[in-house]
Design a protein around this motif. Sequence first.
Motif, PDB file in Angstrom:
ATOM      1  N   SER A 124       1.125   8.136   4.232  1.00  0.00           N
ATOM      2  CA  SER A 124      -0.064   7.359   3.843  1.00  0.00           C
ATOM      3  C   SER A 124      -0.135   6.073   4.654  1.00  0.00           C
ATOM      4  CB  SER A 124       0.003   7.026   2.353  1.00  0.00           C
ATOM      5  OG  SER A 124      -1.074   6.214   1.972  1.00  0.00           O
ATOM      6  N   ASP A 125      -1.379   5.605   4.882  1.00  0.00           N
ATOM      7  CA  ASP A 125      -1.558   4.346   5.598  1.00  0.00           C
ATOM      8  C   ASP A 125      -1.607   3.167   4.630  1.00  0.00           C
ATOM      9  OD1 ASP A 125      -3.883   4.956   4.352  1.00  0.00           O
ATOM     10  OD2 ASP A 125      -5.164   4.804   6.132  1.00  0.00           O
ATOM     11  N   LYS A 126      -1.415   3.469   3.335  1.00  0.00           N
ATOM     12  CA  LYS A 126      -1.397   2.391   2.350  1.00  0.00           C
ATOM     13  C   LYS A 126       0.004   1.821   2.241  1.00  0.00           C
ATOM     14  CE  LYS A 126      -5.132   4.572  -0.291  1.00  0.00           C
ATOM     15  NZ  LYS A 126      -5.533   5.152  -1.608  1.00  0.00           N
ATOM     16  N   THR A 127       0.101   0.642   1.692  1.00  0.00           N
ATOM     17  CA  THR A 127       1.401  -0.017   1.548  1.00  0.00           C
ATOM     18  C   THR A 127       1.578  -0.518   0.122  1.00  0.00           C
ATOM     19  OG1 THR A 127       0.475  -2.138   2.244  1.00  0.00           O
ATOM     20  CG2 THR A 127       1.451  -0.724   3.964  1.00  0.00           C
ATOM     21  N   LEU A 128       2.827  -0.712  -0.237  1.00  0.00           N
ATOM     22  CA  LEU A 128       3.134  -1.271  -1.552  1.00  0.00           C
ATOM     23  C   LEU A 128       2.807  -2.749  -1.574  1.00  0.00           C
ATOM     24  CD1 LEU A 128       6.676   0.343  -2.161  1.00  0.00           C
ATOM     25  CD2 LEU A 128       4.489   1.107  -3.120  1.00  0.00           C
ATOM     26  N   ASP A 129       2.322  -3.216  -2.744  1.00  0.00           N
ATOM     27  CA  ASP A 129       2.136  -4.673  -2.835  1.00  0.00           C
ATOM     28  C   ASP A 129       3.482  -5.316  -3.110  1.00  0.00           C
ATOM     29  OD1 ASP A 129       0.919  -5.258  -6.212  1.00  0.00           O
ATOM     30  OD2 ASP A 129       2.669  -4.163  -5.499  1.00  0.00           O
ATOM     31  N   ALA A 130       3.522  -6.655  -3.073  1.00  0.00           N
ATOM     32  CA  ALA A 130       4.783  -7.396  -3.130  1.00  0.00           C
ATOM     33  C   ALA A 130       5.548  -7.147  -4.428  1.00  0.00           C
ATOM     34  CB  ALA A 130       4.494  -8.891  -2.955  1.00  0.00           C
ATOM     35  N   ARG A 131       4.836  -7.092  -5.552  1.00  0.00           N
ATOM     36  CA  ARG A 131       5.539  -6.938  -6.827  1.00  0.00           C
ATOM     37  C   ARG A 131       6.217  -5.561  -6.935  1.00  0.00           C
ATOM     38  NH1 ARG A 131       0.649  -9.212 -10.496  1.00  0.00           N
ATOM     39  NH2 ARG A 131      -0.460  -8.154  -8.789  1.00  0.00           N
ATOM     40  N   HIS A 132       5.542  -4.567  -6.478  1.00  0.00           N
ATOM     41  CA  HIS A 132       6.174  -3.251  -6.501  1.00  0.00           C
ATOM     42  C   HIS A 132       7.374  -3.204  -5.552  1.00  0.00           C
ATOM     43  CE1 HIS A 132       2.291  -2.113  -8.372  1.00  0.00           C
ATOM     44  NE2 HIS A 132       2.983  -1.121  -8.944  1.00  0.00           N
ATOM     45  N   TRP A 133       7.219  -3.881  -4.445  1.00  0.00           N
ATOM     46  CA  TRP A 133       8.318  -3.905  -3.474  1.00  0.00           C
ATOM     47  C   TRP A 133       9.542  -4.572  -4.070  1.00  0.00           C
ATOM     48  CZ3 TRP A 133       9.242  -1.692   1.113  1.00  0.00           C
ATOM     49  CH2 TRP A 133      10.307  -2.186   1.875  1.00  0.00           C
ATOM     50  N   GLN A 134       9.325  -5.614  -4.872  1.00  0.00           N
ATOM     51  CA  GLN A 134      10.450  -6.376  -5.409  1.00  0.00           C
ATOM     52  C   GLN A 134      11.220  -5.598  -6.496  1.00  0.00           C
ATOM     53  OE1 GLN A 134       9.582 -10.512  -6.477  1.00  0.00           O
ATOM     54  NE2 GLN A 134       7.812 -10.482  -5.097  1.00  0.00           N
ATOM     55  N   ILE A 135      10.522  -4.793  -7.260  1.00  0.00           N
ATOM     56  CA  ILE A 135      11.221  -4.101  -8.358  1.00  0.00           C
ATOM     57  C   ILE A 135      11.772  -2.744  -7.932  1.00  0.00           C
ATOM     58  CG2 ILE A 135       9.756  -5.219 -10.069  1.00  0.00           C
ATOM     59  CD1 ILE A 135       8.251  -2.582 -10.387  1.00  0.00           C
ATOM     60  N   ALA A 136      11.500  -2.308  -6.718  1.00  0.00           N
ATOM     61  CA  ALA A 136      11.937  -0.983  -6.286  1.00  0.00           C
ATOM     62  C   ALA A 136      13.452  -0.848  -6.316  1.00  0.00           C
ATOM     63  CB  ALA A 136      11.400  -0.687  -4.884  1.00  0.00           C
ATOM     64  N   GLY A 137      14.160  -1.895  -5.900  1.00  0.00           N
ATOM     65  CA  GLY A 137      15.614  -1.820  -5.863  1.00  0.00           C
ATOM     66  C   GLY A 137      16.219  -1.627  -7.258  1.00  0.00           C
ATOM     67  N   GLU A 138      15.695  -2.373  -8.243  1.00  0.00           N
ATOM     68  CA  GLU A 138      16.222  -2.241  -9.603  1.00  0.00           C
ATOM     69  C   GLU A 138      15.931  -0.846 -10.168  1.00  0.00           C
ATOM     70  OE1 GLU A 138      14.852  -5.304 -12.131  1.00  0.00           O
ATOM     71  OE2 GLU A 138      15.440  -6.941 -10.781  1.00  0.00           O
ATOM     72  N   LEU A 139      14.749  -0.352  -9.888  1.00  0.00           N
ATOM     73  CA  LEU A 139      14.416   0.981 -10.375  1.00  0.00           C
ATOM     74  C   LEU A 139      15.292   2.054  -9.726  1.00  0.00           C
ATOM     75  CD1 LEU A 139      10.510   0.787 -10.504  1.00  0.00           C
ATOM     76  CD2 LEU A 139      12.130   0.568 -12.394  1.00  0.00           C
ATOM     77  N   GLU A 140      15.638   1.842  -8.477  1.00  0.00           N
ATOM     78  CA  GLU A 140      16.504   2.808  -7.796  1.00  0.00           C
ATOM     79  C   GLU A 140      17.881   2.850  -8.437  1.00  0.00           C
ATOM     80  OE1 GLU A 140      17.972   3.981  -3.278  1.00  0.00           O
ATOM     81  OE2 GLU A 140      17.134   1.986  -3.680  1.00  0.00           O
TER      82      GLU A 140
END
Length: 511
Positions: free
Chosen positions: A114-130
Amino acid sequence: MNQVPRKWRPRMALVVLVVCASLLAVPVVALLALQIGTNWFMRETESALIKQAAIYAGVYAHAFEEVGSDAPIPGYYLPPDKRVFWNAQTRTFTSFLDLRVNSIEPTRPDATPSDKTLDARHWQIAGELEKLEDRASRTTLSGVVFLDFQGLDLLAATPMSFAGVPEVETALRGGVGAALRWRSDADARWSLLSIARGAGFRVLIAYPVISANRVIGAIYMSRTPPQLESYFSREGAAFVTLVGVTFLGALVIGTFLVQVVLRPLLALRNQARLVAKGDAADLLPLRHYGMAEIAELGDAVLTMARTLSRRSKEIGIYTNHVTHELKSPVTAIVGAAELLEEGDLSAQTQHDLATTIREQGERMGRLLDQLREMTRAHQHKSGEPGRLADMVPLEAEVAFTLTDGDAILPLSLIHGRTILSHMAQNAFHHGADRLVLTWDGRTLAVCDNGRGFGDVDLARIGEPFFTTRRDEGGTGLGLAIVVAILDLYGATLRPVPGQGGARFEIVFPPA
């Protein structure tokens, strides 16, 4: 004579086969029941995934809200009905999937670039969710993908989207998406075999993540429901034991039915056919009857065979003797009638010939009456015990003396009177004028003061048509009638030789 209606009836061998087949079908039915239970396994998996997704969604939304930002919250804004549902204190879900209704979809499509990107808030919580996914999946054994409001995978190295997957689309619009999908192309190609095995598909759940009435993302989970393979891997020994015990039980029951029921019944059938053909004179009891009821049936068959054989012999004897006994009076009557027809006879001769016709006719009448009486004696059933004094004939040629008039004999009054009447006639014709009856509880002794037995063959006394008074008009059926009646009670007539008259003993079986 009425016959058994001819219609189809199962043979005993077929009944045994059906019983054994029914037992052998138990494991098959159990397997089918487990296959039906696959639907239940699937629903349990669906329910577990929804609960797990709800927990993941709660952690996801909390982490998103903890980041904080002045930027507006992205995502689909829930319509009123869905806002009410997701803001309620409790939420319940009915099953979305049913193997009897839902078709199994192709394998889950891979995420597309996809040519879309994650916004900043989603980017920040990705590590904890992983980290959460790594720890929880070790226990839940479920695959989980964290998506943002655009359907992008939060943990993908490059933007990858699941937005085009139907169940994900449903979740990003505020609903719970559910689907059944094959695990691989091979499962899809061999779908019938896979369903027969209870394996090959996965349950997929897409659960929306809600924050401030907006869908900020989705939890996309999947898991293979417990299958029959796993069940058999745990319970294989028990299932093999079930099959073995069922097979052994069918073998034991089949053998039991064959040995205890089928073979004795077939043997009894063959004996009955011999009886019907008249070849039952030498029938012997079977070596093995199996059950008490069949043994009773076998005893009844042998009794019937003996009775029919005896009756057949009696009929033959009666036929021969009646023919012989009737021949003499018939010859005398015909001869006298021919002489009368010739005429020119003196009055005395005519009187003598008429007397001969009358006497011979009376003799024939007595013979026929006694034959009817013997036939009735064979046909009548035994009666209730009666008092000896009541059995004495009212009109007898001899006087009776009873040592115990109140004695109760195991004879009916009618049969007792008939027996004593014939015994009295027999004694009178042998010169007696008195009979003494003595009862000791089992044996009735009948003694007279006549000429006794003399040189008579005692073994033949009581035999039909045997008489020492043939010249005097004796028929030889009096004591034969007595014997026929006593047979009904299992009693026997026994002549006892001695001095001073004849003595008979009527011996009854033990009570």
